[in-house]
Each structure stands twice: as C-alpha cells, then as structure tokens.
Design an enzyme around this catalytic site. Structure first.
Site, PDB file in Angstrom:
ATOM      1  N   CYS A  13      12.522 -44.595  23.715  1.00  0.00           N
ATOM      2  CA  CYS A  13      13.535 -44.235  22.517  1.00  0.00           C
ATOM      3  C   CYS A  13      14.833 -44.988  22.676  1.00  0.00           C
ATOM      4  O   CYS A  13      15.248 -45.448  23.704  1.00  0.00           O
ATOM      5  CB  CYS A  13      14.016 -42.759  22.620  1.00  0.00           C
ATOM      6  SG  CYS A  13      15.150 -42.382  21.454  1.00  0.00           S
ATOM      7  N   GLY A  27       3.607 -47.548  15.717  1.00  0.00           N
ATOM      8  CA  GLY A  27       4.479 -48.429  15.020  1.00  0.00           C
ATOM      9  C   GLY A  27       4.006 -48.853  13.695  1.00  0.00           C
ATOM     10  O   GLY A  27       4.404 -49.738  12.981  1.00  0.00           O
TER      11      GLY A  27
END
Length: 476
Positions: A133, A232
């Site tokens: 993150c 992703g």
C-alpha cells in the site's frame, strides 16, 4: 459385558479424529483483492456467490484488532471482532466464507502481527501482510510499501508468522523499479515459508492510470516456486475472460482483482456481467442480512453507481443516511424493516447496546460515583436516530421545532443535559416537567441533543411514529 471386557473392546475401536479444514491452496484461483471500505462481509459473500475462489478483507491495522473483543453473534450467525470503545465492528465473518477468506493485516511489528494471528486464526483461512500500500497513512506507520524498503524486517514478520501460526501466511507487494531487485526481494520473502505472494504489477509511485508491467511478473514467477498472484490489471478487465488473459500475460498461478470488482463484482461470473441494479439489490440484501454499517453500504453502492450519482435517483440516494433509506430506493425498504425487527427479536442489539455496555463497564472500572443507569431512570427513552438528511432546512430541526412549540404554548424552553463516554454522546431533554432521550449514542453533542428533542416531539404527539419508522429515524 463386564467392565473389563467393555474397556478391552473400546480400546480396539479406531480413533475418531476431528476433521481439519483443508489448507487454502492459492494455485489456479480467481481472487477478490483487499480493498479499503469495500472488502467487508457483504461484498466478500457476494464475490463468492459470483464465482470468486478466495476473498480478501480490507486491510485491518494490527493495533485496532488487538484491542477488539471476539464475540459470537448468534442472531447473525457471525463472529464479530468489536471495538470496545464505540461498539463498531472491526471485522465480521461467518461460516459461509471461513474456508476462503484471507484477512489482510497492516503491521510493522512481528509481535503485534503474531498477537493478531493468534486471535483470528481459528476464524479465517489465511493471513496476508500488506507490503504494497503506497498511501501516506501506511507508509508513515512503517506499514504497507514502507516494508519494501526494509526486506529484513519484512522477512522477520513473515518468518515469525509462518513458524508460529497454523494457517497459511502470504504477503502482497508492488514491484520495484528494477526487475532483478524485485526477483531478489520475492526470493527473500519466499524463503520465510509463505504459501503465496500477491504482486501488484506497478511500482510504489505508479497509479492506476499507468500501464502495469506484466513482464516483470513473468520474470518473478519463473524465478520462485511459490504461487504468484497477479494484481493490477483492472483497467483492461471488462469480462470474466479478461481475468484469465491478464493472468496468462503475467505467467502467474492466480489472478487478483480490485477496481474491476469494486465497479461490478459480477466480473467474477462466468456467465457474464449482471446489470448494476441487479448487483446493488443482491449486495443490499446481504447488507440487511448481516446488519452492515449504513455508511459502508453507501460507499460501496456509490462505487458501483459512479456517474449515475448525478441522476435524480442518484441524488436522492446521496441524501440517505440509514440502510432503510438506501433500501427504499431499490424497493427493499419493507424487507429491511422486517429483517431488522427479526434480528432484534433474535438478540441482535446492534451497535448502541454494545456501546452502553462498554461505557458502563469503563465507568465502573474508573470507580466514578455516578451511574448511567441511575441518570436515565425516569427518562422516556426511544431508539431514535437523528438523520440530518431528513430535514431540508435548519428551521425543521427537532430542537428548533420543540423550541418554537414551547414559545407558542407559553412554556419554558427545553434544556439539555449531555453525557459523554469516550468519543460518544447521549443527551437528556427536559421539557414541561418530563425528560426525554434517545437510547442511541451519537458522534457529537449536537446530534445527541437533536435525537433527544426528536423523542420529545414524538412522545408529546407532534410527530407520527409511522413517519419516523418509514424514514429510518425510529428503530422499533
């Protein structure tokens, strides 16, 4: 049969072993990624219903979980981890997902991570450490992508968990700017005994508008033996088939989906994408069934609606503050009211009851002389929530309405006595020789006073119960 013969016979019987839950396998899986405010129980269950093999929770911070209390909730058939300071649910899970839910943990400390692991390992299928993150909150706390810069600490956290917990441990990272350095990092982490690794195909500084780097994941996947989970690729995921295309492009064992699932969780459905209204209705039913927090439910519906929030229906939705109000828009209001009443009858007191219990306990521990139960003796109480969105102007607010009423009748204006416990407030409205209060604790003093005034207006006959039931202010 004599006692000795019975014992002899018993000793020859085969031992009955408790059946263990199969260990979670991360190969050839389609996975819902950890998403802040999205990965709560209703969305996880809906993702599984749509076809996801594994679901991750939103990132939960170690300090928050360590302080929580584990409580079985028989009314909902869930296990709740409750924040004792305000009664909010930190983590809620159920048997329907137990074999397929992975809790993602935000941590920068091996000891704290282990404490959380021991607390939750009997209620989940796996534990994942967030090491990717890039948000400022995570990085400042030494969590998330900050761990990419300290492989030794990252490996120590993972090694501590894999050696002392009974469930599979994983981590989720982002790629480094250099492919060889990425491979070296993954090999270091894999050596700790983790069961798999999720890799977002962008660097720490890249964002969704940047193209992912599947070639880097290919190189990593060929260099390690553990399953690599590709993440992703949402910008190019519009159908179920697109999930497998991205997985193949990355040479990964499994694929993990975030934003595409947030927009429409039926992306996991082999038969095809469902219309968003169908998805919202399915989601809201689960929110009702599992007493999901209204603000969380609203956020997830907003994520699905996107630009449709600007339509007349969308604008009406944005004004909603309760789950009942939201459900009314999708013709689920009656079901919501019936279910909430049913859950209450089965003992699901909700957040307010937890707050009162914990506040009383804290005050008793501090040995304060006053007692909330005594303070509210003789007070007319109703389960009344003050919902600002139901009033179009300040002149309609309960406090103002009661003040104006007192003036018209020539009576003394109402007064308010507000109690604070931790960060929550509850108020008593004194008017015309009577005292009124909402049984709910509010987040600020003003809302608590408005709730108390609302109870007064109802009890004095100036508001109708059915109206308050219908707009979600009055709960039974």
């Amino acid at each position: 049969m004599s006692r000795f013969k019975w014992l002899s016979t018993l000793s020859k019987l085969p031992l009955i072993k408790m059946k263990k839950q199969p260990r979670l396998d991360y190969r050839n899986k389609i996975i819902m990624a950890p998403m802040v405010r999205v990965g709560t129980l209703p969305m996880r269950l809906l993702a599984l219903e749509m076809g996801a093999d594994i679901v991750y929770t939103e990132e939960l911070v170690d300090l928050k979980l360590i302080k929580s209390l584990r409580r079985p909730n028989p009314a909902l058939n869930t296990i709740d981890f409750v924040d004792p300071s305000d009664g909010t649910i930190v983590f809620r899970t159920c048997s329907l997902e137990k074999s397929r839910v992975v809790l993602q943990l935000g941590t920068s400390d091996a000891a704290r991570a282990l404490a959380v692991g021991k607390l939750v390992q009997n209620d989940i299928a796996g534990l994942d450490i967030n090491m990717g993150c890039p948000k400022e909150f995570s990085i400042k706390g030494g969590m998330g992508a900050a761990l990419l810069a300290d492989p030794e600490k990252a490996a120590h956290i993972l090694q501590t968990l894999t050696s002392q917990l009974d469930i599979p441990i994983t981590c989720k990272i982002r790629i480094l700017p250099d492919t060889l350095e990425t491979i070296k990092l993954v090999q270091t982490l894999a050596a700790t005994g983790i069961a798999a690794i999720g890799i977002h195909a962008r660097t720490r500084d890249e964002r969704p508008q940047h193209r992912p780097h599947p070639d880097v994941l290919q190189a990593v996947a060929s260099a390690v033996d553990i399953p690599v989970i590709a993440n992703g690729g949402s910008r190019d995921m519009h159908t179920y088939e697109d999930l497998h295309k991205f997985q193949a492009l990355c040479g990964a064992d499994s694929v993990m989906v975030a934003r595409a699932a947030q927009l429409n969780v039926s992306i996991f459905r082999k038969q095809g994408i469902l219309p968003i209204d169908d998805v919202i209705c399915k989601y809201l039913r689960l929110c009702i069934d599992y007493d999901n927090a209204p603000h969380n439910s609203k956020y997830c519906v907003q994520s699905i609606l996107k630009e449709l929030q600007e339509t007349p229906r969308g604008k009406r939705f944005l004004q909603c503050q309760t789950l009942q109000q939201i459900c009314d828009i999708w013709d689920l209001g009656d079901y919501c009211r019936r279910k909430q009443q049913e859950l209450k009858e089965h003992g699901n007191g909700g957040r307010a009851n937890v707050i009162l219990t914990e506040c009383l306990a804290k005050r008793q521990r501090l040995e304060l002389s006053d007692n909330l139960t005594d303070e509210y003796e003789g007070v007319i109480c109703r389960n009344m929530a003050f919902l600002r969105s139901t009033y179009t102007s300040d002149t309609q607010l309960p406090k103002m309405a009661l003040y104006v009423l007192a003036g018209k009748l020539g009576k003394k204006p109402p007064s308010y006595e507000t109690h604070r416990c931790d960060k929550l407030f509850r108020s008593i409205c004194s008017y015309d020789g009577q005292r009124f209060s909402s049984s709910f604790w509010e987040k600020n003093k003003k809302q608590a006073e408005q709730g108390a005034a609302l109870v007064a207006l109802l009890q004095l006959g100036h508001l109708k119960e059915q109206t308050l039931f219908d707009n979600g202010s009055l709960i039974s």
